[in-house]
Design a protein around this motif. Structure first.
Motif, mmCIF file in Angstrom:
data_model
loop_
_atom_site.group_PDB
_atom_site.id
_atom_site.type_symbol
_atom_site.label_atom_id
_atom_site.label_comp_id
_atom_site.label_asym_id
_atom_site.label_seq_id
_atom_site.Cartn_x
_atom_site.Cartn_y
_atom_site.Cartn_z
ATOM 1 N N ALA A 100 4.639 2.102 -16.390
ATOM 2 C CA ALA A 100 5.891 2.581 -16.648
ATOM 3 C C ALA A 100 6.900 2.497 -15.255
ATOM 4 O O ALA A 100 6.450 2.992 -14.184
ATOM 5 C CB ALA A 100 5.673 3.998 -17.163
ATOM 6 N N LEU A 101 7.992 1.990 -15.652
ATOM 7 C CA LEU A 101 8.960 1.714 -14.736
ATOM 8 C C LEU A 101 9.791 3.217 -14.393
ATOM 9 O O LEU A 101 10.476 3.606 -15.429
ATOM 10 C CB LEU A 101 9.840 0.681 -14.716
ATOM 11 C CG LEU A 101 9.032 -0.577 -14.612
ATOM 12 C CD1 LEU A 101 9.726 -1.961 -14.818
ATOM 13 C CD2 LEU A 101 8.457 -1.062 -13.155
ATOM 14 N N VAL A 102 10.263 3.662 -13.315
ATOM 15 C CA VAL A 102 11.378 4.521 -12.964
ATOM 16 C C VAL A 102 12.501 4.072 -12.156
ATOM 17 O O VAL A 102 12.278 3.321 -11.069
ATOM 18 C CB VAL A 102 10.730 5.676 -11.936
ATOM 19 C CG1 VAL A 102 11.583 6.745 -11.815
ATOM 20 C CG2 VAL A 102 9.508 6.242 -12.451
ATOM 21 N N TYR A 124 10.819 1.312 -9.640
ATOM 22 C CA TYR A 124 9.728 1.831 -9.023
ATOM 23 C C TYR A 124 8.308 1.933 -9.881
ATOM 24 O O TYR A 124 8.703 2.712 -11.154
ATOM 25 C CB TYR A 124 9.910 2.834 -8.123
ATOM 26 C CG TYR A 124 10.884 2.579 -7.057
ATOM 27 C CD1 TYR A 124 10.601 1.931 -5.772
ATOM 28 C CD2 TYR A 124 12.234 2.767 -7.255
ATOM 29 C CE1 TYR A 124 11.485 1.785 -4.767
ATOM 30 C CE2 TYR A 124 13.161 2.557 -6.384
ATOM 31 C CZ TYR A 124 12.892 2.149 -5.199
ATOM 32 O OH TYR A 124 14.131 1.927 -4.528
ATOM 33 N N THR A 125 7.108 1.583 -9.639
ATOM 34 C CA THR A 125 5.972 2.174 -10.615
ATOM 35 C C THR A 125 4.924 2.003 -9.475
ATOM 36 O O THR A 125 4.844 1.842 -8.257
ATOM 37 C CB THR A 125 5.776 1.200 -11.524
ATOM 38 O OG1 THR A 125 4.790 1.730 -12.259
ATOM 39 C CG2 THR A 125 5.316 -0.350 -10.887
ATOM 40 N N GLN A 126 3.524 2.417 -9.905
ATOM 41 C CA GLN A 126 2.536 2.438 -8.841
ATOM 42 C C GLN A 126 1.339 2.226 -9.681
ATOM 43 O O GLN A 126 1.189 2.581 -10.998
ATOM 44 C CB GLN A 126 2.657 4.019 -8.408
ATOM 45 C CG GLN A 126 1.744 4.057 -7.178
ATOM 46 C CD GLN A 126 1.693 5.426 -6.647
ATOM 47 O OE1 GLN A 126 1.267 6.454 -7.320
ATOM 48 N NE2 GLN A 126 2.035 5.625 -5.413
ATOM 49 N N VAL A 170 -1.076 1.615 -5.058
ATOM 50 C CA VAL A 170 -0.339 0.655 -4.727
ATOM 51 C C VAL A 170 1.363 0.721 -5.330
ATOM 52 O O VAL A 170 1.213 0.948 -6.327
ATOM 53 C CB VAL A 170 -0.850 -0.843 -5.202
ATOM 54 C CG1 VAL A 170 0.022 -1.947 -4.671
ATOM 55 C CG2 VAL A 170 -2.259 -0.983 -4.388
ATOM 56 N N ASP A 171 2.114 0.596 -4.318
ATOM 57 C CA ASP A 171 3.320 0.814 -4.637
ATOM 58 C C ASP A 171 4.177 -0.632 -5.097
ATOM 59 O O ASP A 171 4.102 -1.558 -4.636
ATOM 60 C CB ASP A 171 4.577 1.364 -3.818
ATOM 61 C CG ASP A 171 4.170 2.783 -3.331
ATOM 62 O OD1 ASP A 171 3.411 3.372 -4.584
ATOM 63 O OD2 ASP A 171 4.333 3.409 -2.426
ATOM 64 N N LYS A 175 0.855 -1.116 0.023
ATOM 65 C CA LYS A 175 0.169 -0.089 0.017
ATOM 66 C C LYS A 175 1.017 1.209 -0.044
ATOM 67 O O LYS A 175 1.901 1.236 0.567
ATOM 68 C CB LYS A 175 -1.008 0.137 1.183
ATOM 69 C CG LYS A 175 -2.087 -0.870 1.169
ATOM 70 C CD LYS A 175 -3.041 -0.943 2.580
ATOM 71 C CE LYS A 175 -3.844 -1.869 2.504
ATOM 72 N NZ LYS A 175 -4.738 -1.858 3.591
ATOM 73 N N SER A 176 0.469 2.235 -0.671
ATOM 74 C CA SER A 176 1.028 3.383 -0.881
ATOM 75 C C SER A 176 0.926 4.234 0.578
ATOM 76 O O SER A 176 -0.311 4.290 0.829
ATOM 77 C CB SER A 176 0.836 4.234 -1.877
ATOM 78 O OG SER A 176 1.363 5.546 -1.918
#
Length: 354
Positions: free
Chosen positions: A230-232, A240-242, A197-198, A189-190
């Motif tokens: 999309a991934l960072v 990371y993405t969400q 959601v992370d 959970k973010s």
């Protein structure tokens, strides 16, 4: 405090200068036994302790105990004499020419003892290879079956079974192979929004091609319903993405494809009723013991502690591979066996354990 006496199991005479290692989640100490075989650890915090005893010419012994408040625990050890050993050789590769390296970690445990006394603490035997790739494991019991494993960063952990003979037992050579990308995926959970959601993806090495990450609603990944994320890129080979969850959908399945030539697929089912879910490789900890934690980078230390030999890898009749409990029995509680003495769940205030 923890105190006791170390003796020979044959002569019952005290053993002087035996080395005793004491390990706690936050404390590690060692002492040597006195001329009368006695030892003492003082000023210890509460918690679970593992104590191992070793001396040249004897089989390594150990015990697990707990302390609370001002407890004073007495532990006596009877060490069995042994002049037997297991020797072998580790190769980084054999073709086109043999390559060996110093510092390959070798860990073994007595599987015979593990089966006969599954609730007893099982000490591990450790050694390192020399420059020629050779190793020796001392203090072996003839006739017992040992699980032997080789560990080296970037190489796949390799295990074999060796039945010990009287004297020196020469094990088969081990040739290590390159490890596949062992991707760790964490879904949680973010902290910024209850509807977010992370997703965190970590690779053990740099990837030329970024991973592919998708999700779909439900407890199974459905490509036709999947949404690409999309991934960072982050530090230490992380991405990371969400994504956003809806109020009437409880489960979501996250799919990750990673790797450049040898690709790895992972699917993680996320339940909104849980704070987080993580999917990790635990082969090394299952063999040699250790802690498997949710996310140490965010100081989320919920997880499990494993003793050596607590889990074993097997292939079922259906062809599916899975880890099973060495000490059979017990219902699953939070995903772990309730009646398994060598596995302990650890929970922190930061979230629910999955």
């Amino acid at each position: 405090s923890i105190s006791g006496v170390v003796r020979s199991s044959v002569t019952l005479e005290p053993i002087a200068n035996a080395t005793l290692y004491l390990k706690h989640r936050t404390v590690e100490k060692f002492v040597t036994s006195g001329d009368d075989g006695s030892f003492l650890f003082e000023n210890l915090p509460a918690g679970i302790y593992r104590l191992e005893v070793l001396h040249d010419g004897f089989v390594k012994a150990g015990a697990k105990t707990s302390l609370s408040g001002s407890d004073a625990v007495s532990l006596d050890f009877s060490l069995a004499p042994s002049e037997s050993s297991i020797s072998g050789k580790i190769y980084m590769s054999k073709f086109p020419s043999p390559v060996t390296k110093a510092g390959v970690k070798i860990v073994a445990y007595d599987e015979t003892m593990n089966v006969e006394a599954p609730s007893a603490y099982l000490p591990k035997i450790e050694a390192n290879t020399d420059s020629s790739g050779e190793y020796e494991l001392a203090g072996i019991i003839p006739g017992h079956l040992y699980k032997v494993a080789a560990f080296y960063t970037g190489k796949l952990t390799t295990t074999m079974e060796v039945t010990a003979l009287d004297g020196v037992t020469y094990a088969d050579d081990i040739v290590l192979s390159d490890i596949r990308p062992q991707i760790t995926v964490k879904v949680k959970k973010s902290p910024d929004s209850s509807s977010k959601v992370d997703v965190r993806i970590k690779s053990p090495k740099k990837l030329v091609t970024p991973p592919v990450c998708k999700f779909s609603p439900g407890q199974a990944f459905v490509p036709a319903e999947a949404v690409s994320l999309a991934l960072v890129p982050g530090a230490n080979y992380t991405y990371y993405t969400q994504f956003t969850v809806s109020g009437n959908q409880r489960y979501y399945t996250v799919y990750v494809l990673a790797g450049d030539t040898d690709k790895t697929e992972k699917t993680v089912v996320y339940d909104k009723n849980n704070e987080a879910r993580t999917d990790q490789y635990i082969q090394d900890e299952a063999i040699q013991g250790g802690e498997v934690q949710m996310d140490t980078e965010s100081e989320e230390y919920s997880g499990i502690e494993l003793d050596p030999g607590a889990l074993y890898y097997s292939t079922t009749t259906t062809g599916a591979s899975a880890y099973s409990a060495s000490a059979a029995g017990g219902d699953l509680v939070g995903g772990f066996f309730s009646a398994l003495p060598s596995v302990r769940t650890v929970k922190t205030d930061k979230g629910n354990l999955t």
